[in-house]
Design a protein around this motif. Structure first.
Motif, PDB file in Angstrom:
ATOM      1  N   LEU A  32      22.878  47.443  49.661  1.00 33.84           N
ATOM      2  CA  LEU A  32      23.773  47.054  48.571  1.00 33.84           C
ATOM      3  C   LEU A  32      24.130  45.576  48.668  1.00 33.84           C
ATOM      4  N   PRO A  33      24.174  44.866  47.547  1.00 39.72           N
ATOM      5  CA  PRO A  33      24.514  43.448  47.602  1.00 39.72           C
ATOM      6  C   PRO A  33      25.976  43.221  47.975  1.00 39.72           C
ATOM      7  N   VAL A  34      26.227  42.114  48.655  1.00 41.83           N
ATOM      8  CA  VAL A  34      27.579  41.683  49.025  1.00 41.83           C
ATOM      9  C   VAL A  34      27.875  40.387  48.279  1.00 41.83           C
ATOM     10  N   GLU A  35      29.016  40.330  47.632  1.00 36.09           N
ATOM     11  CA  GLU A  35      29.387  39.135  46.870  1.00 36.09           C
ATOM     12  C   GLU A  35      30.892  38.919  46.964  1.00 36.09           C
ATOM     13  N   PRO A  38      36.596  36.543  43.938  1.00 36.60           N
ATOM     14  CA  PRO A  38      37.678  35.546  43.933  1.00 36.60           C
ATOM     15  C   PRO A  38      39.039  36.233  43.854  1.00 36.60           C
ATOM     16  N   SER A  39      39.940  35.781  44.679  1.00 31.40           N
ATOM     17  CA  SER A  39      41.263  36.391  44.731  1.00 31.40           C
ATOM     18  C   SER A  39      42.284  35.349  45.122  1.00 31.40           C
ATOM     19  N   GLY A  40      43.498  35.497  44.582  1.00 26.86           N
ATOM     20  CA  GLY A  40      44.589  34.615  44.966  1.00 26.86           C
ATOM     21  C   GLY A  40      45.335  35.105  46.185  1.00 26.86           C
ATOM     22  N   GLY A  41      44.854  36.194  46.796  1.00 32.03           N
ATOM     23  CA  GLY A  41      45.520  36.733  47.968  1.00 32.03           C
ATOM     24  C   GLY A  41      45.470  35.775  49.144  1.00 32.03           C
ATOM     25  N   THR A  42      46.461  35.855  49.998  1.00 33.42           N
ATOM     26  CA  THR A  42      46.564  34.925  51.122  1.00 33.42           C
ATOM     27  C   THR A  42      46.452  35.615  52.478  1.00 33.42           C
ATOM     28  N   VAL A  43      46.386  36.939  52.501  1.00 36.66           N
ATOM     29  CA  VAL A  43      46.347  37.689  53.750  1.00 36.66           C
ATOM     30  C   VAL A  43      45.008  38.391  53.942  1.00 36.66           C
ATOM     31  N   ASN A  44      44.328  38.716  52.831  1.00 42.86           N
ATOM     32  CA  ASN A  44      43.064  39.433  52.906  1.00 42.86           C
ATOM     33  C   ASN A  44      42.015  38.765  52.026  1.00 42.86           C
ATOM     34  N   ALA A  45      40.747  38.917  52.411  1.00 39.28           N
ATOM     35  CA  ALA A  45      39.614  38.505  51.588  1.00 39.28           C
ATOM     36  C   ALA A  45      38.917  39.756  51.068  1.00 39.28           C
ATOM     37  N   MET A  46      38.309  39.656  49.885  1.00 35.55           N
ATOM     38  CA  MET A  46      37.627  40.800  49.295  1.00 35.55           C
ATOM     39  C   MET A  46      36.199  40.427  48.917  1.00 35.55           C
ATOM     40  N   TYR A  47      35.297  41.369  49.164  1.00 41.59           N
ATOM     41  CA  TYR A  47      33.885  41.191  48.834  1.00 41.59           C
ATOM     42  C   TYR A  47      33.383  42.457  48.153  1.00 41.59           C
ATOM     43  N   ARG A  48      32.777  42.293  46.983  1.00 36.21           N
ATOM     44  CA  ARG A  48      32.182  43.436  46.311  1.00 36.21           C
ATOM     45  C   ARG A  48      30.996  43.931  47.137  1.00 36.21           C
ATOM     46  N   LEU A  49      30.865  45.238  47.220  1.00 40.50           N
ATOM     47  CA  LEU A  49      29.743  45.878  47.891  1.00 40.50           C
ATOM     48  C   LEU A  49      29.082  46.794  46.872  1.00 40.50           C
ATOM     49  N   ASP A  51      28.154  48.062  43.128  1.00 39.65           N
ATOM     50  CA  ASP A  51      28.962  48.136  41.915  1.00 39.65           C
ATOM     51  C   ASP A  51      30.246  48.926  42.092  1.00 39.65           C
ATOM     52  N   ASP A  52      30.313  49.766  43.117  1.00 40.52           N
ATOM     53  CA  ASP A  52      31.373  50.764  43.177  1.00 40.52           C
ATOM     54  C   ASP A  52      32.309  50.625  44.366  1.00 40.52           C
ATOM     55  N   MET A  53      32.117  49.593  45.193  1.00 41.89           N
ATOM     56  CA  MET A  53      32.948  49.473  46.388  1.00 41.89           C
ATOM     57  C   MET A  53      33.381  48.033  46.606  1.00 41.89           C
ATOM     58  N   VAL A  54      34.399  47.865  47.443  1.00 40.30           N
ATOM     59  CA  VAL A  54      34.867  46.533  47.817  1.00 40.30           C
ATOM     60  C   VAL A  54      35.234  46.553  49.301  1.00 40.30           C
ATOM     61  N   VAL A  55      34.840  45.497  50.009  1.00 40.75           N
ATOM     62  CA  VAL A  55      35.191  45.333  51.420  1.00 40.75           C
ATOM     63  C   VAL A  55      36.424  44.436  51.481  1.00 40.75           C
ATOM     64  N   ARG A  56      37.414  44.875  52.226  1.00 38.42           N
ATOM     65  CA  ARG A  56      38.653  44.103  52.349  1.00 38.42           C
ATOM     66  C   ARG A  56      38.877  43.800  53.826  1.00 38.42           C
ATOM     67  N   LEU A  57      39.011  42.507  54.139  1.00 40.12           N
ATOM     68  CA  LEU A  57      39.105  42.062  55.527  1.00 40.12           C
ATOM     69  C   LEU A  57      40.321  41.166  55.709  1.00 40.12           C
TER      70      LEU A  57
END
Length: 310
Positions: A32-35, A38-49, A51-57
């Motif tokens: 699955l592609p990782v992309e 963009p987010s204005g969050g300051t504590v976590n980063a998000m990456y689409r995995l 079409d149906d998932m998101v990785v939050r770190l």
């Protein structure tokens, strides 16, 4: 500017790292592609995995505890709430030089609402009140204290320091004396003397998702726990216009003291955020300005109403 650069303690994260983490922990998703999302969050980063998932770190060490909290509480809260909340699909652990746990969530569709551009503000106010009321009605045992659920006085020094910092930024053009008066009014309001209630405790516009003007999901439960119900009144000033704000208040049945504390908490967050993020996070800074304008306008309406002859 990316979230990774907003804070000096932020951990650098990029697509290559996320790809390695996902492939090592969840080989079934290796194709699955990782992309980056963009987010204005300051504590976590998000990456689409895909079409149906998101990785939050977590970007910072303090965000690591949020990962564990969401894994524990989201499955318990989800069936009790009227809108969708994040669903954890995979629990990632420290690896590849990344020191903290991370999670894969189901992707929740929707748009982030924008203050001043709501298609149906009173309907959204009703939806938000329903969510807050549902949170307050949760009776899950063993709840942690909410991140912002404690006494208002604990914010006093930081709030007054932020006001003084804003005095030194003339281009922001805010009435610091009026803001100080609103803050003092919140401090003077009677403290919450009831049992602590469940709170989301971070109802910023960026943590809300809407479709056709209605609330469809609430995300980022890292601050959730129990505390003063005033902590979940943030949308009244950070999102809703005046008429919808009253709908929100009426639907929740908020008493005067809680309203004053809620206004103070929302203002405090805005005052602290504006000088800190004004050059690094436009979304956070613009929302802080919106809160300041909304609070001052409400204060002026109250002053005019009290000056009218009976």
């Amino acid at each position: 500017m990316s979230a990774e650069r907003m804070r000096p303690d932020a951990r650098p994260i990029d697509e290559r790292l996320v790809r390695r983490l996902v492939d090592g922990r969840f080989p079934r998703w290796a194709e699955l592609p990782v992309e980056r999302f963009p987010s204005g969050g300051t504590v976590n980063a998000m990456y689409r995995l895909g079409d149906d998932m998101v990785v939050r770190l977590p970007l910072v060490e303090g965000g690591a505890a949020d990962v564990a909290a969401e894994r524990r509480w989201l499955p318990r809260l989800a069936p009790l709430l009227p809108v969708a909340v994040p669903e954890v699909l995979g629990a990632g652990e420290a690896a590849e030089g990344f020191p903290w746990p991370w999670s894969v969530y189901r992707w929740l569709p929707g748009e982030i609402p924008e203050a001043g551009a709501l298609s149906d503000p009173e309907a959204l106010a009703t939806d938000l009140a329903g969510f807050v009321a549902a949170m307050r009605g949760v009776a899950l045992p063993g709840a942690p204290g909410a991140h912002r659920g404690g006494p208002l006085a604990t914010l006093d020094a930081a709030t007054r320091s932020a006001v003084e910092e804003l005095r030194g930024i003339p281009e922001e053009d805010v009435d610091c004396d009026a803001l100080t008066a609103v803050w003092q009014d919140a401090l003077d309001a009677p403290a919450w003397d009831g049992p602590p209630v469940w709170l989301h405790a971070d109802l910023m516009p960026g943590n809300l998702l809407v479709a056709d003007g209605r609330l469809t999901a609430v995300i980022d439960f890292g601050c959730a726990g129990v505390g003063d119900p005033a902590c979940d009144l943030f949308p009244a000033w950070n999102l809703l216009p005046a008429a919808a704000r009253e709908v929100f208040r009426e639907r929740l049945g908020v008493d005067g003291a809680t309203w004053r504390r809620g206004r103070g908490r929302t203002l405090s967050q805005a005052l602290i955020a504006l000088p800190y993020y004004r050059k690094t996070n436009p979304a956070m800074a613009d929302n802080a300005r919106h809160v300041i304008r909304a609070v001052l306008a409400e204060r002026e309406r109250s002053r005019q109403a009290s000056a009218r002859p009976v």
